[in-house]
Design an enzyme around this catalytic site. Structure first.
Site, mmCIF file in Angstrom:
data_model
loop_
_atom_site.group_PDB
_atom_site.id
_atom_site.type_symbol
_atom_site.label_atom_id
_atom_site.label_comp_id
_atom_site.label_asym_id
_atom_site.label_seq_id
_atom_site.Cartn_x
_atom_site.Cartn_y
_atom_site.Cartn_z
ATOM 1 N N GLU A 86 0.847 -1.188 0.000
ATOM 2 C CA GLU A 86 0.000 0.000 0.000
ATOM 3 C C GLU A 86 0.884 1.240 0.000
ATOM 4 O O GLU A 86 0.403 2.348 0.205
ATOM 5 C CB GLU A 86 -0.969 -0.017 1.172
ATOM 6 N N CYS A 118 -3.528 -3.620 4.310
ATOM 7 C CA CYS A 118 -2.666 -4.680 4.864
ATOM 8 C C CYS A 118 -3.073 -6.079 4.428
ATOM 9 O O CYS A 118 -2.359 -7.046 4.693
ATOM 10 C CB CYS A 118 -2.682 -4.634 6.388
ATOM 11 N N THR A 161 2.871 3.844 16.006
ATOM 12 C CA THR A 161 2.560 2.550 15.359
ATOM 13 C C THR A 161 3.068 2.507 13.918
ATOM 14 O O THR A 161 2.451 1.901 13.054
ATOM 15 C CB THR A 161 1.043 2.242 15.413
ATOM 16 N N SER A 210 -10.950 2.231 13.512
ATOM 17 C CA SER A 210 -10.226 1.166 12.796
ATOM 18 C C SER A 210 -10.128 -0.090 13.662
ATOM 19 O O SER A 210 -10.185 -1.209 13.146
ATOM 20 C CB SER A 210 -8.843 1.647 12.341
ATOM 21 N N HIS A 250 -2.977 -10.220 12.357
ATOM 22 C CA HIS A 250 -2.376 -8.991 11.824
ATOM 23 C C HIS A 250 -2.096 -8.078 13.028
ATOM 24 O O HIS A 250 -2.980 -7.851 13.859
ATOM 25 C CB HIS A 250 -3.337 -8.317 10.835
ATOM 26 N N LYS A 259 -6.513 -7.783 21.747
ATOM 27 C CA LYS A 259 -7.941 -7.485 21.571
ATOM 28 C C LYS A 259 -8.568 -8.488 20.589
ATOM 29 O O LYS A 259 -9.695 -8.934 20.772
ATOM 30 C CB LYS A 259 -8.128 -6.067 21.000
ATOM 31 N N ASN A 303 4.534 -1.687 12.821
ATOM 32 C CA ASN A 303 3.559 -2.146 11.821
ATOM 33 C C ASN A 303 4.226 -2.160 10.458
ATOM 34 O O ASN A 303 4.761 -1.145 10.012
ATOM 35 C CB ASN A 303 2.340 -1.207 11.797
ATOM 36 N N SER A 336 -7.429 -2.599 6.099
ATOM 37 C CA SER A 336 -8.422 -1.539 6.261
ATOM 38 C C SER A 336 -9.185 -1.332 4.968
ATOM 39 O O SER A 336 -8.716 -1.645 3.879
ATOM 40 C CB SER A 336 -7.726 -0.241 6.664
HETATM 41 P P1 HMG Z 1 -4.341 6.488 21.186
HETATM 42 O O1 HMG Z 1 -4.877 7.850 21.029
HETATM 43 O O2 HMG Z 1 -2.960 6.318 21.683
HETATM 44 O O3 HMG Z 1 -5.378 5.596 22.026
HETATM 45 O O4 HMG Z 1 -4.433 5.763 19.788
HETATM 46 P P2 HMG Z 1 -5.700 5.531 23.590
HETATM 47 O O5 HMG Z 1 -5.581 6.867 24.216
HETATM 48 O O6 HMG Z 1 -6.999 4.802 23.655
HETATM 49 O O7 HMG Z 1 -4.541 4.627 24.220
HETATM 50 C C1 HMG Z 1 -4.226 3.369 23.745
HETATM 51 C C2 HMG Z 1 -4.203 2.379 24.908
HETATM 52 O O8 HMG Z 1 -3.234 2.814 25.872
HETATM 53 C C3 HMG Z 1 -5.529 2.259 25.649
HETATM 54 O O9 HMG Z 1 -5.687 0.886 25.995
HETATM 55 C C4 HMG Z 1 -5.291 3.083 26.909
HETATM 56 O O10 HMG Z 1 -6.096 2.698 28.011
HETATM 57 C C5 HMG Z 1 -3.827 2.776 27.173
HETATM 58 P P3 HMG Z 1 -7.010 0.075 25.563
HETATM 59 O O11 HMG Z 1 -8.156 0.798 26.154
HETATM 60 O O12 HMG Z 1 -7.044 0.126 24.045
HETATM 61 O O13 HMG Z 1 -6.783 -1.298 26.077
HETATM 62 N N1 HMG Z 1 -3.159 3.788 28.030
HETATM 63 C C6 HMG Z 1 -2.279 3.472 29.001
HETATM 64 N N2 HMG Z 1 -1.819 2.285 29.459
HETATM 65 C C7 HMG Z 1 -0.887 2.305 30.461
HETATM 66 N N3 HMG Z 1 -0.441 3.458 31.038
HETATM 67 C C8 HMG Z 1 -0.875 4.680 30.608
HETATM 68 C C9 HMG Z 1 -1.837 4.706 29.554
HETATM 69 N N4 HMG Z 1 -2.467 5.700 28.891
HETATM 70 C C10 HMG Z 1 -3.272 5.121 27.964
HETATM 71 N N5 HMG Z 1 -0.394 5.788 31.170
HETATM 72 C C11 HMG Z 1 -4.407 4.016 18.195
HETATM 73 C C12 HMG Z 1 -4.168 4.375 19.629
HETATM 74 C C13 HMG Z 1 -4.114 2.539 17.998
HETATM 75 C C14 HMG Z 1 -5.860 4.283 17.832
HETATM 76 C C15 HMG Z 1 -3.449 4.891 17.317
HETATM 77 O O14 HMG Z 1 -2.117 4.546 17.599
HETATM 78 C C16 HMG Z 1 -3.690 4.707 15.837
HETATM 79 O O15 HMG Z 1 -4.573 5.346 15.261
HETATM 80 N N6 HMG Z 1 -2.893 3.807 15.147
HETATM 81 C C17 HMG Z 1 -3.042 3.558 13.719
HETATM 82 C C18 HMG Z 1 -4.300 2.776 13.405
HETATM 83 C C19 HMG Z 1 -4.224 1.325 13.809
HETATM 84 O O16 HMG Z 1 -3.160 0.767 14.026
HETATM 85 N N7 HMG Z 1 -5.401 0.655 13.866
HETATM 86 C C20 HMG Z 1 -5.461 -0.732 14.189
HETATM 87 C C21 HMG Z 1 -6.638 -1.458 13.526
HETATM 88 S S1 HMG Z 1 -6.730 -1.114 11.779
HETATM 89 C C22 HMG Z 1 -5.439 -2.078 11.089
HETATM 90 O O17 HMG Z 1 -4.891 -2.915 11.731
HETATM 91 C C23 HMG Z 1 -5.064 -1.772 9.676
HETATM 92 C C24 HMG Z 1 -3.750 -1.037 9.505
HETATM 93 O O18 HMG Z 1 -2.661 -1.908 9.765
HETATM 94 C C25 HMG Z 1 -3.662 -0.424 8.107
HETATM 95 C C26 HMG Z 1 -3.959 -1.285 6.908
HETATM 96 O O19 HMG Z 1 -4.778 -2.186 6.881
HETATM 97 O O20 HMG Z 1 -3.375 -0.966 5.895
HETATM 98 C C27 HMG Z 1 -3.613 0.138 10.468
#
Ligand code: HMG
Length: 415
Positions: A86, A118, A161, A210, A250, A259, A303, A336
């Site tokens: 991609e 992906c 990531t 996502s 993945h 999860k 990733n 995605s």
């Molecule tokens: P974020 O804003 O960091 O999310 O974004 P958050 O604030 O919810 O924090 C993440 C986790 O950290 C949470 O845990 C918090 O509780 C925890 P969860 O509730 O999920 O279990 N947390 C803490 N833990 C310990 N100590 C602390 C603390 N503070 C918070 N102090 C997000 C996270 C993954 C959304 C972001 O990094 C992102 O957008 N990443 C890119 C998208 C992605 O990877 N999506 C995954 C599914 S889609 C996919 O896999 C396809 C892809 O590979 C692309 C393709 O297909 O081509 C992406």
């Protein structure tokens, strides 16, 4: 799953990722984010960073050159070459034809590029497996190369990531590593969870959405796999984690695999009606045994989009193939947009000998740490091409871009 079906699957895996790596502790400090959020919240520790002389072609060519050397395959034996990415380098000229040239593959080879976020690598692998099963391969093998650079905007929450790397799969009849079962379960639905408009280098993402899309697709693919089984004998009605020796997902970030595993258990418990007395305890135990050990490389590379699932497979094979010989494992691929597939396969007796040559641990050990300033410089550098300091170039590198044409050089290193 017909007992008499031809055995088709992965004969060898070649993996490659950049020599440069950024510690996410350093990035967390620079962005004023608690380290625990990155380690415990996302499960990430380091990410591979590509240099100006690296792109989807060089990463894919390096992974493929390593594979061809390890598997001792003559490039003339390859009749199908697919590149899944991609992060392609041109809207028309495919990554696959650059690989075809760099690797010296036969002129009588079908060559094309595949895109579905992906999921593209798995799509390519399934096409290649069917090509072999159909007889069209005429005894030849397929090379399926998943290669990507995951880039998000600096200072976005997705920044932690990122990653870069490639996995090359050699598909054949009578494979030496993983024999694929001829059934799988798929799920597709148009969603805007992650996308990258044609003029943008960094991906856009609706992060939390996502995650939901990924989990919905997982449930859908599992339901379809169960429907496709239709009484086949190898997989029983018992939940997957009771009969599969490992589950690979993945892995955009390792916590996503956690999860995913919870969702798989929930889906399987509901379907089978076999709810354990202590679901939380069983979830933790099965995650620790079946999933967590195979996430180590993903924690340290980040990733790598199309190649992410296959990095987990390479790690499992390299670390523990002997333990898995003759055992069935489950794999889930998500792209995605979205399309997903759940499939299974059996680690072939004797595969430990093949797997010992993959070399992921050696690649991890040979990396050079960047400072955050150096990483930001690489991230913002629009200059494409350059001469890497030896041995950073691996098998080949992007030497220059002139008049919108890309020029690659081989280093003389054979993979
Ligand atoms: P974020 O804003 O960091 O999310 O974004 P958050 O604030 O919810 O924090 C993440 C986790 O950290 C949470 O845990 C918090 O509780 C925890 P969860 O509730 O999920 O279990 N947390 C803490 N833990 C310990 N100590 C602390 C603390 N503070 C918070 N102090 C997000 C996270 C993954 C959304 C972001 O990094 C992102 O957008 N990443 C890119 C998208 C992605 O990877 N999506 C995954 C599914 S889609 C996919 O896999 C396809 C892809 O590979 C692309 C393709 O297909 O081509 C992406």
């Amino acid at each position: 799953m017909g007992e008499d079906a031809v055995s088709v699957g992965i004969d060898q895996i070649g993996v490659y990722f950049p020599r440069h790596v950024l510690s996410l502790d350093r990035l967390a400090a620079a962005r004023h984010v608690p380290e625990e959020k990155i380690h415990q919240g996302l499960g990430c520790y380091k990410m591979a960073i590509s240099a100006p002389w690296e792109d989807a072609v060089t990463l894919g060519a390096n992974a493929s050159a390593r594979l061809l050397a390890q598997a001792q395959v003559d490039p003339d034996e390859i009749g199908l070459l697919l590149a899944a990415t991609e992060t392609a380098v041109d809207h028309a000229k495919p990554v696959s034809i650059f690989l075809h040239d760099l690797l010296g593959i036969s002129r009588n080879c079908r060559v094309f590029e595949i895109k579905h976020a992906c999921y593209g690598g798995t799509a390519g692998m399934m096409v290649a497996a069917d090509w072999i099963r159909s007889g069209a391969a005429r005894g030849r093998k397929a090379l399926v190369v998943s290669t990507d650079i995951a880039r998000y905007p600096l200072r976005s929450s997705a920044e932690f990531t990122q990653g870069a790397g490639a996995a090359a799969l050699l598909l054949s009849a009578q494979p030496r590593l993983l024999a694929l079962d001829p059934i799988s379960g798929v799920f597709a639905k148009s969603v805007y969870d992650f996308w990258r408009p044609l003029d943008k280098r960094e991906a856009l993402v609706d992060g939390k959405f996502s995650v939901d899309c990924y989990l919905e697709a997982l449930s859908g693919a599992i339901a379809d796999y169960r429907a496709a089984l239709n009484g086949a004998s190898q997989i029983s009605a018992a939940p997957f984690h009771k009969q599969l020796a490992a589950l690979l997902y993945h892995t955009p970030f390792p916590k996503m695999a956690y999860k995913a595993h919870l969702r798989l258990l929930d889906t399987e418990w509901r379907r089978s009606g076999m709810l354990p007395t202590d679901p939380a305890e069983e979830a933790e135990r099965s995650y620790a045994a079946l999933v967590e050990p195979w996430l180590e490389a993903a924690r340290l590379v980040g990733n790598i989009y199309t190649a992410s699932l296959y990095l987990c497979l390479a790690w499992l094979a390299e670390r523990a193939a002997e333990r898995f010989e003759g055992k069935r494992i489950g794999l889930f691929s998500y792209g995605s947009g979205c399309c997903a597939e759940f499939f299974t396969g059996t680690m072939v007796p004797g595969s430990a000998g093949v797997a010992a040559r993959i070399g992921v641990a050696d690649l991890l050990a040979a990396r050079q740490e960047l400072t955050v300033d150096e990483y930001e410089q690489f991230a913002s550098d629009r200059a494409e091409g350059g001469t890497p300091p030896a041995p950073d170039g691996g098998f080949c590198y992007l030497a220059a871009v002139r008049e919108d044409k890309r020029f690659y050089e081989r280093t003389g290193v054979s993979g």
